[in-house]
Design a protein around this motif. Structure first.
Motif, PDB file in Angstrom:
ATOM      1  N   ALA A 189      44.478  28.612  26.532  1.00 15.07           N
ATOM      2  CA  ALA A 189      43.403  28.050  27.338  1.00 15.07           C
ATOM      3  C   ALA A 189      43.138  28.945  28.555  1.00 15.07           C
ATOM      4  N   GLU A 190      44.194  29.435  29.209  1.00 15.00           N
ATOM      5  CA  GLU A 190      44.001  30.295  30.384  1.00 15.00           C
ATOM      6  C   GLU A 190      43.281  31.580  30.008  1.00 15.00           C
ATOM      7  N   TYR A 191      43.703  32.144  28.887  1.00 16.40           N
ATOM      8  CA  TYR A 191      43.109  33.395  28.418  1.00 16.40           C
ATOM      9  C   TYR A 191      41.618  33.195  28.135  1.00 16.40           C
ATOM     10  N   ILE A 192      41.298  32.076  27.481  1.00 11.02           N
ATOM     11  CA  ILE A 192      39.899  31.811  27.125  1.00 11.02           C
ATOM     12  C   ILE A 192      39.081  31.507  28.373  1.00 11.02           C
ATOM     13  N   ARG A 193      39.708  30.782  29.304  1.00 10.34           N
ATOM     14  CA  ARG A 193      38.982  30.456  30.537  1.00 10.34           C
ATOM     15  C   ARG A 193      38.552  31.742  31.263  1.00 10.34           C
ATOM     16  N   ALA A 194      39.457  32.725  31.266  1.00  9.47           N
ATOM     17  CA  ALA A 194      39.153  33.982  31.939  1.00  9.47           C
ATOM     18  C   ALA A 194      37.928  34.656  31.332  1.00  9.47           C
ATOM     19  N   ALA A 195      37.654  34.386  30.055  1.00  9.36           N
ATOM     20  CA  ALA A 195      36.523  35.009  29.384  1.00  9.36           C
ATOM     21  C   ALA A 195      35.290  34.127  29.393  1.00  9.36           C
ATOM     22  N   SER A 196      35.313  33.048  30.177  1.00 12.50           N
ATOM     23  CA  SER A 196      34.230  32.075  30.081  1.00 12.50           C
ATOM     24  C   SER A 196      33.080  32.321  31.039  1.00 12.50           C
ATOM     25  N   GLU A 197      33.151  33.416  31.787  1.00 16.40           N
ATOM     26  CA  GLU A 197      32.062  33.819  32.680  1.00 16.40           C
ATOM     27  C   GLU A 197      31.546  32.664  33.536  1.00 16.40           C
ATOM     28  N   GLY A 198      30.264  32.344  33.405  1.00 17.20           N
ATOM     29  CA  GLY A 198      29.657  31.340  34.279  1.00 17.20           C
ATOM     30  C   GLY A 198      30.170  29.933  34.054  1.00 17.20           C
ATOM     31  N   PHE A 199      30.833  29.713  32.938  1.00 19.02           N
ATOM     32  CA  PHE A 199      31.315  28.364  32.625  1.00 19.02           C
ATOM     33  C   PHE A 199      32.798  28.194  32.975  1.00 19.02           C
ATOM     34  N   LYS A 200      33.319  29.211  33.657  1.00 24.56           N
ATOM     35  CA  LYS A 200      34.736  29.267  33.975  1.00 24.56           C
ATOM     36  C   LYS A 200      35.278  27.963  34.583  1.00 24.56           C
ATOM     37  N   ASP A 201      34.485  27.390  35.481  1.00 21.72           N
ATOM     38  CA  ASP A 201      34.991  26.232  36.210  1.00 21.72           C
ATOM     39  C   ASP A 201      34.747  24.910  35.501  1.00 21.72           C
ATOM     40  N   THR A 202      33.807  24.904  34.562  1.00 22.36           N
ATOM     41  CA  THR A 202      33.468  23.621  33.944  1.00 22.36           C
ATOM     42  C   THR A 202      33.991  23.478  32.521  1.00 22.36           C
ATOM     43  N   VAL A 203      34.420  24.574  31.915  1.00 21.92           N
ATOM     44  CA  VAL A 203      34.849  24.496  30.512  1.00 21.92           C
ATOM     45  C   VAL A 203      36.074  23.576  30.391  1.00 21.92           C
ATOM     46  N   GLU A 204      36.080  22.750  29.308  1.00 22.47           N
ATOM     47  CA  GLU A 204      37.231  21.864  29.071  1.00 22.47           C
ATOM     48  C   GLU A 204      37.941  22.253  27.791  1.00 22.47           C
ATOM     49  N   PHE A 205      39.250  22.116  27.812  1.00 23.27           N
ATOM     50  CA  PHE A 205      40.046  22.503  26.646  1.00 23.27           C
ATOM     51  C   PHE A 205      40.730  21.301  26.010  1.00 23.27           C
ATOM     52  N   TRP A 206      40.747  21.273  24.694  1.00 20.34           N
ATOM     53  CA  TRP A 206      41.432  20.191  23.981  1.00 20.34           C
ATOM     54  C   TRP A 206      42.203  20.771  22.807  1.00 20.34           C
TER      55      TRP A 206
END
Lengths: 382, 354
Positions: free
Chosen positions: B147-164
């Motif tokens: 999840a951390e790795y993917i969050r780092a690649a989430s650009e503008g959605f970095k803060d709002t992306v949710e992981f399940w």
């Protein structure tokens, strides 16, 4: 003979209190305290341990792949309207070796279940089975021999029927060759991946209940008076049914009933948690009156608008499940309730064991009790 | 959450590498498949559309996007605007077993970039799927790392992306989808408020509103001691229990699963009473109440009285006068007598009912 010496130390399941009633006495059980037994026998890897794990421990069938080969006798207890033990016997031992104390194993048994792997070569298994039957014939002629033609889920329908017929033919032929006609042997097709194993177990156990004809007559008259399509008396834990009315079925009704019990048990587990544990919270008032003593449940199907399924807890162990037909009196639930009440009273007379256990005698299985045995949880007024 | 704006259609993209489990997931949640049936599914060609109606005013427009490289290339080039415009939610599925995790993440970033260009206000849910294939003790740690790795690649959605973390073999799938649906329902707030009022009036321990076809929880209200219920995953569990039962009924009554609905189910025991009844066209209400016939009967009457109020919310025509409406509905019901006997001292709310 390692196994014999280990017998006294074999895993005896934990029980909190010795059984007090023995109304479900088996035809050939002695007066002693020992519980009637079902023996599971058959070739190694035929599926004996898988069967007992799935039926008595609710192991998901897919997990049985990881079970280890049984090397010593495993004993399972089933605590229900009558207590009995299931012994899982390792497949690679010759129990008729003279150094073996045969009586120790075979006395008091109610039924011998022989498991045959239908997906494997079964000639050797049949030979062993017949040898066992012939050996037992002299000393224990009243033992029911139940043959489970197992693992049939992997076979096509045609092949399944052929295999089944072939096995029956071979066993009966060979027995009559040895002069043993009309042997008390029954055959079932089973698989742990569907309900067939539970149905087969149900039939096996029903034979051991002396009151079965009475139970069936009671259920028949209940069905008649309420126009119920099919009624089952289930052991809640094992989902084995101990009696049903005698009308013919289409096979699917057992599955509906059994799936229905699952729903009721699962929901009861979620909402039946013990609130007394959290009682330091003062907000929740606990009322003097409580709902119903016996859990009951009802499902109405949208399409028909009739009471489709009806469940009523009969006692700690048993539940009555009724499948209603199209012409069942949907609006007359009160009539059904009343008649079920009558049935319950009658059952108590037939089965003294069906009476309530005194408080404090806990059900062995956590989380599935319907909660009536601890009235304090709902009965304390504030 | 996102009230106010009423949209008829909400576009949901389901993306991820080929074989990650997108279509399996969709078949189980929306098409009444059981987990073992999904073996029959083949690869999705291009995009498969499905429309699912939730609570009347929410129409899910689900785009199941085939994940083979050729298709993905096409989404990002020729169909870029078509695929990525006016998206409400992007659900991106990662296969935990994938051997090319780094490559998966690169593909994910390019999709995220396309989404940011065309629908910057979209919400991204990342499902890390097939968790059942990981040993139980390693699951949490592996999930967090990924999840951390993917969050780092989430650009503008970095803060709002949710992981399940999900698996089709347990209720985790329902847990994740329940969150997604909750996010998508435009008037979740007012539904919840109305549900809470209803719970007070009927003295329910818990009310769960769920969608009929998918059995996904829309929202729930828990009161008093029930908040201590040790089964914190009970909403997903109930979804899963009801779904299984629906399939069993369908199988044995020979009805297609989408119409094998029960009209009502009740379970009464000495510790609780529980019933499920139809609330609106697309929703059922499950209620757990104290074990009393009085409360049970009163609750059933009250629920049938409040149905029109929920139906209004359902259609989306009602203005926000929920409170006045529900009180009127109960006032005309003559429930005062039932309320009397069991009202708590010093409890102000139920006073408005009579």
């Amino acid at each position: 003979m390692r196994y014999l010496q280990e017998l006294p130390d074999a895993d005896i399941p934990h029980t909190e209190m010795p059984p007090r009633y023995h109304t479900g006495r088996l035809p050939n059980s002695k007066a002693g305290d020992d519980k009637p037994r079902l023996l599971l026998m058959g070739q190694p890897r035929s599926g004996k341990s898988s069967i007992s794990s799935v039926v008595f421990h609710k192991l998901p069938p897919s997990e049985t792949l990881y079970l280890e080969t049984t090397t010593r006798i495993k004993k399972e207890s089933m605590h229900s309207f009558m207590d009995f033990q299931v012994w899982d016997l390792p497949g690679h031992v010759d129990y008729f070796d003279p150094s073996f104390h045969v009586d120790h194993i075979f006395e008091e048994i109610g039924a011998l279940i022989w498991v045959i792997d239908a997906q494997d070569e079964y000639l050797e298994a049949i030979m062993q089975l017949n040898k066992t039957i012939l050996n037992l014939q002299h000393s224990y002629p009243s033992i029911n021999v139940e043959v489970f033609v197992h693992k049939v889920d992997g076979l096509s329908d045609d092949y399944k029927a052929d295999t089944f017929r072939d096995i029956i033919q071979r066993v009966t032929d060979e027995l009559s060759d040895h002069g043993y006609e009309n042997a008390p042997v029954s055959f079932y097709q089973t698989s742990i991946y569907d309900h067939s194993i539970f149905e087969a177990f149900s039939k096996v156990i029903q034979k051991l209940i002396p009151q079965l004809p009475t139970l069936e007559a009671l259920l028949d008259s209940l069905c008649q008076s309420c126009r119920i399509e099919k009624a089952y008396l289930f052991d809640i834990m094992s989902k084995i049914y101990i009696a049903a009315d005698t009308s013919p079925t289409d096979g699917g009704s057992y599955e509906i009933a059994s799936d229905y019990i699952d729903v009721v048990i699962d929901v009861s587990e979620i909402y039946g948690w013990d609130r007394t544990l959290a009682l330091e919270v003062e907000e929740e008032e606990i009322r003097g009156e409580s709902g119903c003593n016996d859990a009951e449940s009802l499902i109405t199907m949208e399409r028909k608008g009739n009471h489709y399924l009806y469940l009523r807890e009969i006692n700690k162990y048993l539940a009555l499940i009724c499948l209603m037909g199209d012409d069942s009196p949907a609006e007359k639930k009160a009539v059904i309730d009343y008649n079920v009440g009558v049935f319950q009273t009658a059952l108590k007379q037939v089965f003294p064991r069906a009476e309530r256990e005194p408080p404090g005698h806990h059900h062995r299985y956590e989380g599935v009790e319907f909660g009536h045995d601890e009235p304090a949880a709902v009965g304390v007024g504030r | 959450m996102n009230t106010g704006k009423r949209q008829k259609q909400r576009k949901v993209l389901l993306m991820g590498k080929s074989g990650a489990g997108k279509s399996s997931m969709r078949s189980i949640v929306f098409s009444n498949y059981v987990a073992k049936d999904v073996r029959r599914l083949g690869a999705t060609i291009d995009v498969e559309h499905s429309n699912i109606k939730f609570m009347g005013n929410l129409m899910l427009n689900l785009w199941d996007c085939g994940g083979q490289d050729g298709f993905v290339e096409n989404y990002l080039t020729h169909q870029r605007a078509h695929v990525f415009s006016s998206v409400a939610v992007l659900i991106f599925v990662f296969d935990i077993e994938s051997r090319e995790f780094a490559a998966d993440v690169i593909s994910y970033s390019s999709i995220i970039r396309a989404l940011q260009e065309n629908s910057p206000s979209a919400k991204v849910f990342v499902l890390i799927h097939k968790m059942d294939l990981v040993q139980a003790r390693l699951r949490q740690q592996l999930f967090e790392e990924r999840a951390e790795y993917i969050r780092a690649a989430s650009e503008g959605f970095k803060d709002t992306v949710e992981f399940w973390a999900t698996s089709i073999w347990d209720q985790s799938l329902y847990k994740a989808w329940t969150q997604i649906i909750y996010y998508l329902i435009p008037n979740a707030g007012s539904i919840e408020a109305l549900l809470r009022q209803l719970a007070e009036v009927i003295d329910a321990r818990e009310l769960i509103l769920y969608e009929r076809t998918t059995c996904l929880t829309v929202t729930h209200v828990t009161r008093g001691l029930e908040e201590r219920n040790p089964f914190t995953d009970r909403f997903e569990r109930i979804s899963s229990i009801l779904k299984t039962h629906k399939q069993s009924m369908a199988k044995h009554t020979n009805l297609p699963p989408n119409i094998a609905n029960f009209a009502e189910m009740q379970i009464k025991t000495g510790r609780f009473m529980f019933f499920i009844t139809r609330l609106t066209e697309n929703t059922n209400l499950a209620a757990a109440i104290p074990p009393s016939e009085q409360i049970f009967n009163a609750a059933r009457v009250n629920i049938s009285l409040v149905r029109p109020r929920f139906a209004e919310l359902d259609i989306g025509s009602a203005k926000a006068s929920a409170r006045g409406g529900i009180q009127q509905a109960f006032a005309s019901s003559g429930m005062g007598a039932v309320e009397d006997g069991r009202r708590r001292d010093g409890e102000g709310e139920s006073g408005g009912v009579e």
